[in-house]
Enzyme design. Structure first.
Site, PDB file in Angstrom:
ATOM      1  N   GLU A 138      42.354  33.447  39.634  1.00 16.41           N
ATOM      2  CA  GLU A 138      40.982  32.929  39.523  1.00 16.41           C
ATOM      3  C   GLU A 138      40.819  31.508  40.073  1.00 16.41           C
ATOM      4  O   GLU A 138      40.428  30.575  39.350  1.00 16.41           O
ATOM      5  CB  GLU A 138      40.507  33.002  38.077  1.00 16.41           C
ATOM      6  CG  GLU A 138      40.477  34.422  37.534  1.00 16.41           C
ATOM      7  CD  GLU A 138      39.846  34.536  36.147  1.00 16.41           C
ATOM      8  OE1 GLU A 138      39.743  33.501  35.448  1.00 16.41           O
ATOM      9  OE2 GLU A 138      39.458  35.654  35.770  1.00 16.41           O
ATOM     10  N   GLU A 189      40.913  42.761  37.287  1.00 15.99           N
ATOM     11  CA  GLU A 189      40.709  42.496  35.861  1.00 15.99           C
ATOM     12  C   GLU A 189      39.350  43.029  35.451  1.00 15.99           C
ATOM     13  O   GLU A 189      38.364  42.807  36.162  1.00 15.99           O
ATOM     14  CB  GLU A 189      40.739  40.995  35.534  1.00 15.99           C
ATOM     15  CG  GLU A 189      42.099  40.341  35.518  1.00 15.99           C
ATOM     16  CD  GLU A 189      42.034  38.906  34.971  1.00 15.99           C
ATOM     17  OE1 GLU A 189      41.128  38.617  34.138  1.00 15.99           O
ATOM     18  OE2 GLU A 189      42.874  38.079  35.369  1.00 15.99           O
TER      19      GLU A 189
END
Length: 468
Positions: A246, A366
């Protein structure tokens, strides 16, 4: 996702030094010549050493891995993952904690149990951390200095995954602070008096820190597994590498800083390892110059993070894109049905990008629904999982770029401290398990290729019907 507290047991520290390419060439086995009555004592001594190794490491060094399953590297052809000449669709999960739990003998069985559970559900890929920087039981103690005990734990994760036919997507650093993250690299530079900025984002632009990270990449990719003797870069158990979890660089909203870092690091990875696929680790937010900023992004803030899904993913050395799905975090005040509508739009948009703009596979690496959200129900979580699975299945049937999804996250019993409100234990809910098992069966069925039989010999016959 915090590390456990406690005292590290007798760590061994190893300093990594960049080596010439000659060091990585095939090494011949040394031959030992024994004469006379010394043979008996040599054999006896060797046997005692083997027993000691087995007792000390729970059998991981020899007896648990005497038969190594044959695996091929996963590759890419346009928008499809490929394995053994056929399309490969990912149905998998996240267990970020595998290395951390493999360090100590008493917690190591959790890793084997988790990988076995995944294989028994027909799952094919697990995403996990290949980093722990300066944290408790760290892998990297300081720049270029490693804890050999923790490195052996990562060796174990890879070797054990291979035993179960599970491939690993290994992430190399965290944008967040958990397990050190980019913040730890910045601290190291400041401690050595060479940091040029105290900003966490200097991880992306400080030359010294870039050098730290490159040395780390090289140390991991060229690591020779102490269990099976295979360098990581030559091990097909590894599905691929993820540069960073991320990434965000909010100090440069133009996106140039992050883009330059992605280009440099992806080229460096490919210089060392041409066998494995590579992704970035993006959340999937569109940049400020993309029309989808206003029509698809969750909110205005999503384009103000210094990342740009299209621009970043177009990078030449990036093989597939990564996208995350957290409507409960992005729309905490919305009703669940509205969040579900967004999931559908979000996924369809990125699959369209993969098909027409990027021409690369799209992995939703995810997704999850927190049990702490207002009015949470297991039924809603399962409905979200089913929606995501259905979209992937329909994409796969049409040979589109939606190449798979990895749920966040699976645990085994007795690990509530690792749950972070998204954690699930396989087989605690038969209705949840059935969603993943059904997805494994129908993805295997698409091209008549029962690759899941390589994961669990009994999985297909038990779960997928007579046609197998």
């Amino acid at each position: 996702m915090k590390g456990q507290k406690g005292i590290m047991k007798s760590p061994q520290f190893v300093e990594f030094r960049p080596q010439s390419s000659a060091t990585h060439m095939h090494t011949q086995r040394e031959k030992t010549i024994v004469s006379g009555n010394g043979v008996f004592y040599q054999i006896l001594g060797f046997g005692m050493i083997v027993v000691l190794i087995y007792m000390s490491f729970g059998g991981i060094a020899l007896f648990s891995f005497d038969e190594v399953p044959t695996l091929s590297f996963v590759g890419r052809n346009g928008t499809q993952f490929m394995l053994d000449g056929k399309a490969f669709y990912v149905n998998g999960w996240n267990s970020y904690w595998l290395m951390a739990q493999s360090v100590d003998e008493e917690t190591r069985p959790r890793v084997r149990e988790m990988l076995k559970n995944g294989a028994d559900m027909g799952l094919t890929v697990c995403r996990t951390w290949a980093f722990n920087d300066g944290d408790y039981k760290a892998l990297q103690i300081s720049p270029g200095r490693f804890n050999e005990q923790t490195f052996k734990a990562l060796d174990y994760v890879i070797a054990e995954a291979r035993q179960h036919g599970i491939r690993l997507l290994l992430s190399l650093v965290n944008d967040l602070n958990a397990y050190g993250g980019k913040n730890q690299y910045v601290k190291w530079a400041w401690q050595e008096g060479i940091g040029i900025s105290s900003s966490n984002d200097s991880f992306f632009f400080d030359p010294s820190i870039r050098s730290y990270f490159k040395n780390y990449i090289k140390a991991v990719l060229t690591r020779k597994n102490t269990i099976n003797g295979i360098e990581y870069r030559n091990d097909p158990t590894i599905f691929g590498w993820e540069l960073i979890n991320e990434p965000r660089c909010m100090s440069d909203l133009s996106g140039d800083t992050l883009q330059e870092w992605i280009e440099e690091m992806s080229a460096f990875v490919k210089l060392i390892d041409k066998n494995h696929l590579l992704t970035i680790g993006l959340e999937g937010f569109y940049g400020p110059n993309d029309p989808k900023d206003l029509t698809v992004n969750p909110e205005y803030w999503a384009s103000k993070l210094g990342s740009d899904f299209i621009r970043n993913s177009k990078t030449t050395n990036i093989d597939f894109t990564s996208v995350h799905i957290y409507p409960d975090q992005w729309f905490p005040d919305q009703e669940f049905e509205d969040q579900l509508k967004f999931v559908y739009k979000w996924m369809r948009s990125h699959i369209e990008d993969g098909d027409t703009v990027l021409k690369k596979p799209v992995l939703f690496s995810e997704y999850g629904l927190s049990e702490t959200m207002a009015n949470f129900t297991l039924s809603n979580r399962e409905k979200m999982h089913k929606t995501i699975s259905d979209i992937i299945y329909k994409s796969a049937k049409k040979n589109r770029s939606g190449a798979g999804a990895l749920v966040w996250q699976f645990l085994v019993g007795g690990m509530k401290e690792f749950s972070d409100s998204y954690g699930m234990v396989p087989y605690e809910s038969s209705s949840t398990d059935s969603i993943f098992i059904k997805q494994s069966c129908r993805l295997a069925r698409i091209k008549g290729w029962s690759h899941v039989m390589k994961v669990s010999n009994n999985f297909v016959s038990k779960n997928c019907g007579k046609e197998y």
